[in-house]
Write a protein that holds these residues in place. Sequence first.
Motif, mmCIF file in Angstrom:
data_model
loop_
_atom_site.group_PDB
_atom_site.id
_atom_site.type_symbol
_atom_site.label_atom_id
_atom_site.label_comp_id
_atom_site.label_asym_id
_atom_site.label_seq_id
_atom_site.Cartn_x
_atom_site.Cartn_y
_atom_site.Cartn_z
ATOM 1 N N VAL A 115 29.414 33.799 11.486
ATOM 2 C CA VAL A 115 28.641 32.567 11.319
ATOM 3 C C VAL A 115 28.305 32.406 9.842
ATOM 4 N N CYS A 116 28.548 31.237 9.302
ATOM 5 C CA CYS A 116 28.172 30.945 7.920
ATOM 6 C C CYS A 116 27.077 29.891 7.913
ATOM 7 N N ILE A 117 26.076 30.151 7.102
ATOM 8 C CA ILE A 117 24.929 29.240 6.993
ATOM 9 C C ILE A 117 24.757 28.907 5.519
ATOM 10 N N GLN A 118 25.030 27.661 5.165
ATOM 11 C CA GLN A 118 24.945 27.291 3.742
ATOM 12 C C GLN A 118 23.492 27.237 3.275
ATOM 13 N N MET A 119 22.595 26.951 4.187
ATOM 14 C CA MET A 119 21.179 26.804 3.821
ATOM 15 C C MET A 119 20.554 28.178 3.515
ATOM 16 N N GLY A 120 19.335 28.139 2.913
ATOM 17 C CA GLY A 120 18.603 29.390 2.746
ATOM 18 C C GLY A 120 18.245 29.770 1.335
ATOM 19 N N HIS A 121 18.032 28.766 0.457
ATOM 20 C CA HIS A 121 17.785 29.108 -0.946
ATOM 21 C C HIS A 121 16.443 29.805 -1.175
ATOM 22 N N ASP A 122 15.353 29.200 -0.708
ATOM 23 C CA ASP A 122 14.053 29.761 -1.085
ATOM 24 C C ASP A 122 13.053 29.675 0.059
ATOM 25 N N ARG A 123 11.790 29.865 -0.275
ATOM 26 C CA ARG A 123 10.753 29.983 0.749
ATOM 27 C C ARG A 123 10.639 28.730 1.613
ATOM 28 N N HIS A 124 11.011 27.574 1.054
ATOM 29 C CA HIS A 124 10.935 26.355 1.852
ATOM 30 C C HIS A 124 11.915 26.417 3.022
ATOM 31 N N ALA A 125 13.090 26.934 2.757
ATOM 32 C CA ALA A 125 14.064 27.115 3.842
ATOM 33 C C ALA A 125 13.672 28.292 4.727
ATOM 34 N N HIS A 126 13.325 29.416 4.095
ATOM 35 C CA HIS A 126 13.020 30.641 4.862
ATOM 36 C C HIS A 126 11.893 30.413 5.871
ATOM 37 N N GLY A 127 10.960 29.524 5.510
ATOM 38 C CA GLY A 127 9.813 29.287 6.388
ATOM 39 C C GLY A 127 10.040 28.168 7.403
ATOM 40 N N ASN A 128 11.188 27.551 7.339
ATOM 41 C CA ASN A 128 11.475 26.437 8.253
ATOM 42 C C ASN A 128 11.795 26.993 9.647
ATOM 43 N N PRO A 129 11.048 26.578 10.677
ATOM 44 C CA PRO A 129 11.251 27.166 12.009
ATOM 45 C C PRO A 129 12.682 27.006 12.535
#
Length: 246
Positions: A216-230
């Motif tokens: 599985v590839c996930i392009q998202m995930g740069h910083d805390r805004h993404a990491h904290g997204n449910p």
Amino acid sequence: MREHLTLLTFGLFAASAFAAEPAPDGAWRDAPKNSDAIRVTVVTGGHDHDASFYSVFEGHADIAASVRPHPGGLARDLRKGTQVLVLYDMMREIDPKQQSVLRDFAEAGKGIVVMHHALASYLNFPWWAENVSGAHYVFDPGPDGKKSSYKHDEILAVTPVVEHPVIAGIGPFKILDETYKDMWYSPKIQVLLKTDNPTSDGPVAWIGPCATSRVVCIQMGHDRHAHGNPAFKKLVRNAIIWAAGR
Ligand SMILES: [Zn+2]
């Protein structure tokens, strides 16, 4: 100064790392694990990231994650102790030994989750993008003069493309994240999630073209805004569970 440095170096090309990381090879101090918890190895290094990244793996009794930063991350055979390999490193070049560790793992029918700037990794090992991840960031312009670009702090409206266990329970959602544009893609990927944000290529999660392992590839995930997204957290968790064959 650190904040300043953070702003200056959070781009894709940042090389130094100051983000807090759990001890190399250390056991993950987190919720008590079931004895049959999925053993996850998370490889980092080569790119700064918020410590919030690790929160994505926390709180699950059925996921036992440990972190292996470079240079040790791909230094030894991972087939024995690891069921799912999560890649969040950014190493443009890896040596032949590291290449064979990755290839052996992928050919052993394991699980692999490639996240965000790891799509810009292993560019001197084209077998990986062609057969496993199905995409890579382009640093150097090819004959057509095209190269990839990135943009921070974009709001992405993300929608499911197909029905798949990796996106089960994840409806349309919004996320503040970094986008990539003009990447190379294999025609064999199966896109799971896409966005219509014009600074993105569109696909933001897909199944890689690997014949032997679940990827599985996930392009998202740069910083805390993404990491904290449910929705992002659920996506990564689903990806690990599916990649493990559960
Ligand atoms: Zn990034």
